[in-house]
Structures are given as C-alpha cells and as structure tokens.
Design a protein around this motif. Sequence first.
Motif, PDB file in Angstrom:
ATOM      1  N   SER A 165     -67.664  -8.816 -14.308  1.00 30.27           N
ATOM      2  CA  SER A 165     -66.478  -7.971 -14.144  1.00 30.27           C
ATOM      3  C   SER A 165     -66.035  -7.391 -15.478  1.00 30.27           C
ATOM      4  O   SER A 165     -66.206  -8.007 -16.530  1.00 30.27           O
ATOM      5  CB  SER A 165     -65.335  -8.792 -13.543  1.00 30.27           C
ATOM      6  N   THR A 166     -65.424  -6.200 -15.421  1.00 38.49           N
ATOM      7  CA  THR A 166     -64.838  -5.625 -16.631  1.00 38.49           C
ATOM      8  C   THR A 166     -63.387  -6.086 -16.800  1.00 38.49           C
ATOM      9  O   THR A 166     -62.734  -5.730 -17.768  1.00 38.49           O
ATOM     10  CB  THR A 166     -64.889  -4.084 -16.592  1.00 38.49           C
ATOM     11  N   VAL A 217     -61.670  -6.473  -9.817  1.00 39.06           N
ATOM     12  CA  VAL A 217     -60.999  -5.998 -11.039  1.00 39.06           C
ATOM     13  C   VAL A 217     -59.514  -5.803 -10.712  1.00 39.06           C
ATOM     14  O   VAL A 217     -59.100  -5.970  -9.568  1.00 39.06           O
ATOM     15  CB  VAL A 217     -61.613  -4.674 -11.568  1.00 39.06           C
ATOM     16  N   HIS A 218     -58.719  -5.466 -11.688  1.00 43.69           N
ATOM     17  CA  HIS A 218     -57.276  -5.197 -11.527  1.00 43.69           C
ATOM     18  C   HIS A 218     -56.542  -6.373 -10.885  1.00 43.69           C
ATOM     19  O   HIS A 218     -55.638  -6.186 -10.065  1.00 43.69           O
ATOM     20  CB  HIS A 218     -57.030  -3.943 -10.667  1.00 43.69           C
ATOM     21  N   GLY A 219     -56.946  -7.592 -11.196  1.00 43.01           N
ATOM     22  CA  GLY A 219     -56.226  -8.761 -10.684  1.00 43.01           C
ATOM     23  C   GLY A 219     -56.492  -9.076  -9.220  1.00 43.01           C
ATOM     24  O   GLY A 219     -55.833  -9.938  -8.640  1.00 43.01           O
ATOM     25  N   ILE A 220     -57.442  -8.393  -8.622  1.00 45.43           N
ATOM     26  CA  ILE A 220     -57.767  -8.633  -7.204  1.00 45.43           C
ATOM     27  C   ILE A 220     -59.126  -9.321  -7.122  1.00 45.43           C
ATOM     28  O   ILE A 220     -60.042  -8.997  -7.871  1.00 45.43           O
ATOM     29  CB  ILE A 220     -57.790  -7.302  -6.418  1.00 45.43           C
ATOM     30  N   ASN A 221     -59.218 -10.279  -6.217  1.00 48.31           N
ATOM     31  CA  ASN A 221     -60.505 -10.925  -5.977  1.00 48.31           C
ATOM     32  C   ASN A 221     -60.972 -10.558  -4.571  1.00 48.31           C
ATOM     33  O   ASN A 221     -60.301 -10.863  -3.589  1.00 48.31           O
ATOM     34  CB  ASN A 221     -60.374 -12.443  -6.117  1.00 48.31           C
TER      35      ASN A 221
END
Lengths: 316, 289
Positions: free
Chosen positions: A79-80, A112-116
């Motif tokens: 992940s980035t 990404v962006h705090g979502i899994n």
Amino acid sequence: MESCNAPPPSASKPGFLGFGLGLRSQHYNDILTGNPAVDWFEIISENFMVPGGQPLQILDQICERYPVVMHGVSMSIASTAPLDFEYLKAVRTLAHRVRPKWISDHLCWTGVHGINLHDLLPIPYTYEALDHIAARVHKVQEVLGRPLTLENVSSYVAFAQQDMTEWEFLSELTRRTGCYLLFDVNNVYVSARNHGFDPIEFLNGIPREPVVQFHLAGHEDHGDYVIDTHDHDICDDVFNLYRAAVERFGAVSTMIERDDHIPPLADVVAELDRARDIAADVLEHFPTKWTPVRRRKCDKTKSYSADPIPSDRNVL
Amino acid sequence: MMANLAALQHQMQSVILRRTATAQHGGSTTSYQVPRDDLLSQLRPPAHAQTDAMLDIYCNAYRSRLAEVLEADLANLSAYLGKALFEHAAAGYIEAHPSDRQNVRWFSRNMPDFLAATAPFSNWPQMAEVARIELALADAFDSANAETFSLAMLTSISPDDWATLMVVPHPSVRRIDALTNALDIWIAIDAGTEPPQAKRLNSPQHLIVWREATTPRIRVMSIDEATAFDAAQPASTFADVVAAMTSFEDQREAAKAAVGFLAGWAAAGMLACVDTEAANSHPKQETPA
Ligand SMILES: [Fe+2]
C-alpha cells in the motif's frame, strides 16, 4: 535500483516442517481431542489478534502440541498508505506468544486513505512498486526482528504498465530484502489461467533458496477465468503443479488452506496425505534432500472444554 | 516517486467502493469522481474473459466478504430480520461504514448505531437493540483477560476494609439499557423459537453482559443493582457505590443491598481484582489493531 541488502540479523532459513493445515475453528475439538496426522498448523494471525478469552486459550493449547506459523491478511505491504506500526507491534506481540517458525503475509495492498477493503489487491510489477515495497519490507523486518515471508496472490486484473513479470518481481524483492517466499501453488495456477502465462515459467523463474512454504487450495473454475475461493477440494491440475514445484524446490513445508465449505478434519487430512504422497514420490529420486516426515504424537491426557467456538472472521 | 502506484491504488479503491473518492491534501479535503473507464484503460486484457468482468470480481468480492462477516457476527439478528431485510441492512451498512480497522473482527461494531439511525430499521428500535446484545456477547467472548475477584476473596475482606474496597468490573462486562423487549426476542431467536411481538418497555431493562470462564452471559439487573454497578465503572470504592444508591432510605439500607449485589457479581465473575501495577501506572488497554 536499490543495492542488494543483507537479510536482517539472526536470519537462518527455517527448516522443513512437513505437512500442515490451516487452523480453523471447526476443527479445534478434533485437533485437541484426537491425534490428527498433521505436522504443523498455520494460523490466520488476525483471528488471534484479540484482547483475550477462549481464542487465545485454544491457541496456547495448539502451540503446546504443534509447531505453528503465523499468516496475516492485513499488513498491506504494497500500500502507498503509511505502514501501520500499531498493527506490526500487535503481530510481534502475537509472535511472542506463538513462537512461529516464520511470519507471512501477502504481496498485495488492502486499502488506502484509512480504509481496509479486506481483500488482497494486485500491484503493477514496476520498478516504482518494487522500490516502494522493498523499503517497507525492510521496515517490517526491523519491527519483527526477523525476515518477513511473502506470498504471491491470485489476481484477476493485471496492469498495462509493467517493467517485469510477477516472478521477476518476487525474485528481485527477495534478493533486495532477504525476505522469504510462501509459494502458493494454487495462486500461481489461478493467475496463470486468468492472465495467460505458463505456470511452469513462473515456477522456474523463482529462486530456490528463499522458498520456505507452499500453499495448496481449491478454487472455482468459470472456464474463461478462475476465482481463488478456498472452498473446493484441490483439483488435479493444482496437484500436478505441486509435483512440479516439489521437483524444483525440494522438501518445502506444505499446507492446505480451506476457508469455506469446510469438510471434517479427516477429509482435509486425507487431502494432505495426497500431497505427502506426491512429495514422497518426487523426493525418492532426490534422496539427499529428503527428510522423512515424523508424525507428531500429541498428549491425550489434556482435556478440552467444548464451549462456544468463535467463527474465523479473517479468511483468505 | 510513488505518483503512479498511489494514483492506481486510489483509483482502484474508488472503483471497488463504487463512489466518489475523498482524498486529504494537507488538511483540506478534496472530493473527485474516479470513472471506472480511467482504471480500465490501465489494465491489461485478461487471457479469455473481459477486463470489465474481471474487475467486477474485486467489486463483488469486497461486498460479499463483508456481508459474510456481518452475517457471522450477527447471525441472530439475521434470523430475526429474515434474509432479504438483513441483506438490505448489510448492503446499506457496508456502503455507509467502510472498514477502518486492520482486523475485520471489529467491522460490525457500528451496526447497532446504523440500525438505530437509518430508516426503515430505525422504525423498529428492537432491531438495533438485538444487534447491540449480540455484539456485546461477541465482545465479552474475546475481551481482555483479568483475574476475577471471587466470592471467596470478598468474604475474606475484614469489615474495616469494606469502605475502601475497590470494585472493578471485569473487562468483559458490557452494560446495555434496552428500551424494548430485545432480550426476549434475542433469547427466542437464539433458541430457534418464534420471537415474541416487539414492544417498547415502560421503563428501560438494565442488561449486563459478561464472560464467565470462557462463556459469554447476559442477565437483567434491577434499577438499584444497575445504579450500583454503573457507579463501579470503571473502578470505584465500595463507599462510592453505596453513595450512588440514592433511592434507598438511608446509607445503612443501601450498604446492605450493595453487599448483596457485590456478592452476586463476585460469584458470577463480573468483577476483576485490582491490578496494583496497572493502577499505579497509566491505565493500559489492549487496543484492537
Ligand atoms: Fe495462500
């Protein structure tokens, strides 16, 4: 490109464990009261990354009787998004309890962006991705204090921009970081069918040295494409590819992943025996590499109370 | 350096979530639509199938995996709602609450609040409460371990020490004040029998959920017992608990009742021993990753 880095300190390649199974809650009772012919178990780490209660008690009992390895599904190494050090520390805490022979996760990203998204998502095989992932593997290995083991995933899409093949990517990643490889035979089969490459070319493209484990599993065949579901028996094609993998990599710890439509333990053990037979048959021709598999004896004097059993939420 | 990889992951996640993506840029939040075609143009055609269909495998797997987690975590709620209505609730929840934890173990945790706040489910408040009961029992099952404060320990306390005795709920304890007969519904569903007609209660039903040895349990408390227990959360002295029991005529009566409650809690395993080490340092909690 980065220069080649030495593996982390105290890294010595883990030895051959024999033939194992994924630990599933449906089988707890049979494992702890019976004496299944299973050499070792692989746990999904996240199923035991809970504060306390019965899951960890059962895990302790399993660890007393069998070698256990840890297999995670949410490291999101590709992940980035920033590495989740809280998660890594929780993995390390569990490792103190389990004393696993190795710790694995997947070469993929999960969000990404705090979502899994709780899925094993594919990566482009580019130098950009390689640099990024290699740097993260180094950091993970620092936190865990040991080499990480990474597994090739099944994929359904591939990216147009690609600097190398998947096997070249895996080889270069392990060369740069000293990480080990979990070679999922079924995933190679699934991706080969979906993307139209030769699985034997994949197999021959992976160096022998870093491979510490094989996964075997069933899938769902839709003709034009194949989905990695872990809810079927292992098909003949995958067993054939397993034979080729043993021919190339030798005696490598092998286990079966079954995550859905889970049959009785005896049935999965029978399927595991087929893998044993294939490996024994191949390795007869390479006697120097063959260590006979000792089936573990387990202490039948210990009792197990059959309380409500949790479901395994984390599967893949 | 990671411009392409980051952009690709951003696009793919947006396509899987099937919605406008939101990105943070130095404190300001930007929303922008990511068309599916943008991603499709960057994919290599598969061997035999259509690229579009292959991308759908990820979109569908995302939803079906999370729906399976909800179904497993809330099996009794699912049985109560029936297949169609539960699937409707699950689909709405999955869109409204993407997972923000590494461990899917905690994915379901906002479902009771979602049901309480979202029509049509909010019209039937017992649904949210059935969910709350079910998740509290699941939480009790694998919550943190702690040495239980037993009845034998309680009876060994000398009368002089009672006032300063610390009353510490076991970490597995959850309290719910139900406004409906959700517990009766949950019990009937759990037993595989016909649930009673849902109804609002005249006064809240005070429920306590905890783990006895390895088994999650739930029972009803009287208003007096609940008041006393709530005074003990997170940790108070016996004197504090008695002081909170204002419905009693005098402190003597309150203390007498409190001793009875305390004995019951200790016998059931609802109390934990005071961890002097933890009490002296910062309160340390095992945080779920
Ligand atoms: Fe695998």
